[in-house]
Design an enzyme around this catalytic site. Structure first.
Site, PDB file in Angstrom:
ATOM      1  N   LEU A  72       0.809  -1.211   0.000  1.00  0.00           N
ATOM      2  CA  LEU A  72       0.000   0.000   0.000  1.00  0.00           C
ATOM      3  C   LEU A  72       0.850   1.272   0.000  1.00  0.00           C
ATOM      4  O   LEU A  72       1.714   1.459   0.857  1.00  0.00           O
ATOM      5  CB  LEU A  72      -0.916   0.004   1.226  1.00  0.00           C
ATOM      6  CG  LEU A  72      -1.817   1.231   1.399  1.00  0.00           C
ATOM      7  CD1 LEU A  72      -2.824   1.320   0.268  1.00  0.00           C
ATOM      8  CD2 LEU A  72      -2.517   1.195   2.742  1.00  0.00           C
ATOM      9  N   ASP A  73       0.584   2.141  -0.982  1.00  0.00           N
ATOM     10  CA  ASP A  73       1.210   3.472  -1.057  1.00  0.00           C
ATOM     11  C   ASP A  73       2.734   3.421  -0.963  1.00  0.00           C
ATOM     12  O   ASP A  73       3.368   4.328  -0.410  1.00  0.00           O
ATOM     13  CB  ASP A  73       0.665   4.388   0.051  1.00  0.00           C
ATOM     14  CG  ASP A  73      -0.807   4.731  -0.168  1.00  0.00           C
ATOM     15  OD1 ASP A  73      -1.280   4.577  -1.300  1.00  0.00           O
ATOM     16  OD2 ASP A  73      -1.464   5.134   0.808  1.00  0.00           O
TER      17      ASP A  73
END
Length: 355
Positions: A298-299
């Site tokens: 994530l990210d």
């Protein structure tokens, strides 16, 4: 009389010479395009290969040997790393250097230097990049993307817009899409079916844009699905809980192309609910946005663009959020433009070179 005729003839020749001279004269500051043949076309080439002596010379020779002229060239050779990056912009006559021959010439260079990447693009000849846009209820990034595309600022062809928010037929987004013949697909939040449907819708695209695409799911599924709780302001000012969706590794591998995401710069300092209010209450002076490639983590994908905006004690929560949204829009647009202009190259495991 013979003398007068000779003087008249000489005067006509001087006038003709003067006209020719001024037509061919290039004044300082005049754009390059206005001083070259209208048949000349603009091309871009990027190169990534192991570093060795003579790469720039060979690239220049390749372009010059076909009558092309380099307008700009950027080179990056990291310190103590045997790797070479370059991006060149050039003009050429497509009659003298056909598109197919250009591909062949640069392919020979890539074989010569064992290139990891060699891409050439001619914007006026090659098809525009096909892109699908994914968005949720928040639509500031989506609307900005659509209007930027309409004004010709983004060199892409939008194949469709996909959302987990069912917009009404009279909404401004739907009316805009209908005017331009762009399909809108509403996918409800069914985890088992969503990615299969999504993959089918985007299979003919060149890359995807996540314009604040968020997937709402029940809180108890957070650990299992790998979602992270975020808060976003709705158009009415109320706060709605969302989970930032992670596209699964299976989807990313099946799609096999780039996915570009945008998110605000309030993470990781302000996690959990109401990050904008947390940052506002903390009295931060700088806010920002990050656009990056999507990976399974994530990210954490390679960063393409980052921007910051100054805030102060004079801002209230509304202006604070507005500035945050504005910088997100600008950051995403800049990242997409850089990507389409072949300015972004992978560097090491999780970095990028952005010319």
């Amino acid at each position: 009389m013979p003398l007068l005729r000779r003087l008249s003839s000489s005067l006509q020749q001087v006038v003709k010479f003067t006209n020719r001279s001024f037509k061919s004269l290039k004044f300082p500051g005049e754009p390059i395009e206005s001083s070259v043949s209208p048949t000349l076309t603009h091309g871009i080439h990027v190169f990534h290969c192991p570093d060795e002596v003579g790469i720039v010379a060979k690239l220049s020779e390749c372009i010059a040997s076909r009558g092309g002229n380099i307008l700009a060239a950027d080179v990056f050779v990291p310190e103590k790393k045997n790797v070479f990056y370059s991006r060149s912009e050039f003009i050429f006559d497509p009659i003298k250097w056909p598109r197919e021959q250009m591909d062949e010439d640069f392919f020979k260079l890539s074989k010569m230097f064992n290139a990891m990447r060699s891409v050439v693009r001619v914007p006026d000849i090659d098809p525009k990049y096909k892109v699908a846009v994914l968005a949720s209820k928040q639509e500031h990034c989506l609307v900005d993307f659509l209007y930027g595309w309409q004004e010709g600022k983004l060199p892409v062809e939008i194949t469709c817009v996909i959302s987990n928010h069912d917009r009404g037929p009279n909404s401004h987004v739907i009316r805009f899409l209908e005017r331009h013949g762009i399909p809108y697909h509403y996918l409800c939040a069914k985890e088992n079916e969503r990615e299969e449907e999504l993959l089918e819708l985007v299979q003919n695209t060149d890359f995807l844009v996540l314009a604040r695409y968020m997937q709402p799911v029940p809180l108890q599924k957070e650990a299992y699905l790998g979602y992270k709780l975020l808060e976003s302001l709705s158009s009415k000012g109320s706060l709605t809980s969302y989970f930032n969706m992670i596209l699964s590794g299976k989807f990313l591998r099946s799609y096999g192309k780039d996915v570009i995401n945008i998110h605000h710069g309030l993470l990781p300092s302000f996690k959990g609910g109401k990050p904008a209010k947390q940052a506002f209450d903390a009295g931060v002076k700088l806010i920002g946005a990050t656009s990056h490639f999507v990976t399974e983590e994530l990210d954490a994908g390679p960063i393409i663009e980052q921007m910051v905006e100054r805030v102060s004690h004079r801002d209230n929560l509304r202006t604070f959020v507005q500035k945050s949204e504005d910088v997100e829009k600008q950051c995403l647009a800049k990242a997409i433009k850089s990507y389409c202009e072949l300015r972004v190259l992978p560097y090491e495991m999780n970095k990028t070179v952005v010319f």
